[in-house]
Design a protein around this motif. Structure first.
Motif, PDB file in Angstrom:
ATOM      1  N   LEU A  23       0.816  -1.216   0.000  1.00  0.00           N
ATOM      2  CA  LEU A  23       0.000   0.000   0.000  1.00  0.00           C
ATOM      3  C   LEU A  23       0.847   1.262   0.000  1.00  0.00           C
ATOM      4  N   GLU A  26       0.307   7.164   1.865  1.00  0.00           N
ATOM      5  CA  GLU A  26      -0.771   8.107   2.174  1.00  0.00           C
ATOM      6  C   GLU A  26      -2.081   7.427   2.584  1.00  0.00           C
ATOM      7  N   ILE A  27      -2.261   6.159   2.267  1.00  0.00           N
ATOM      8  CA  ILE A  27      -3.496   5.493   2.700  1.00  0.00           C
ATOM      9  C   ILE A  27      -3.277   4.545   3.881  1.00  0.00           C
ATOM     10  N   ARG A  28      -2.050   4.416   4.356  1.00  0.00           N
ATOM     11  CA  ARG A  28      -1.780   3.510   5.472  1.00  0.00           C
ATOM     12  C   ARG A  28      -2.534   3.853   6.754  1.00  0.00           C
ATOM     13  N   GLU A  30      -5.550   4.499   6.970  1.00  0.00           N
ATOM     14  CA  GLU A  30      -6.874   3.897   6.817  1.00  0.00           C
ATOM     15  C   GLU A  30      -6.840   2.391   6.580  1.00  0.00           C
ATOM     16  N   ARG A  48      -7.907  -2.321   9.402  1.00  0.00           N
ATOM     17  CA  ARG A  48      -8.705  -1.108   9.184  1.00  0.00           C
ATOM     18  C   ARG A  48      -9.274  -0.613  10.514  1.00  0.00           C
TER      19      ARG A  48
END
Length: 112
Positions: A23, A26-28, A30, A48
């Motif tokens: 991943l 920047e999305i880690r 979430e 999550r």
């Protein structure tokens, strides 16, 4: 006979590398891809925030690997909607768990 230290270290190395590249940074916050080893089993999971309490994080298993002691090889499993595991028959068992990891990305049954 359980996993040897060498087999365990090789599995951890492959799983750690897989999770690290999975991943974008920047999305880690979430979604995070994590792994765990439990005896002769290895799991890949999505981590999550809980939908009720965003401060808590929950792991949702994506794939399971079982080490076959007699053949000294790994088998891949997928989970159905009833949380039951089934052997993934589109690939043969492999001595190196890293050989099975591309199948997890290639088939939508895992992350789908």
């Amino acid at each position: 006979m359980p996993l040897t230290d060498i087999e365990r270290a090789a599995a951890e190395r492959a799983l750690r590398a897989y999770c690290a590249q999975k991943l974008r940074a920047e999305i880690r916050p979430e979604v995070e891809i994590v792994y765990r080893l439990e005896g002769r089993f290895a799991y890949i999971a999505e981590r999550r925030p809980d939908f009720r309490d965003r401060a808590q994080k929950r792991d949702h298993d994506v794939a399971k690997f079982r080490f076959d002691m007699t053949r000294r090889s790994w088998e891949l499993f997928w989970q159905d909607r009833n949380m039951r595991w089934h052997r993934f028959t589109d690939c043969a068992p492999a001595r190196d768990i890293g050989e099975l990891l591309p199948m997890v990305d290639a088939d939508p049954i895992f992350y789908g």
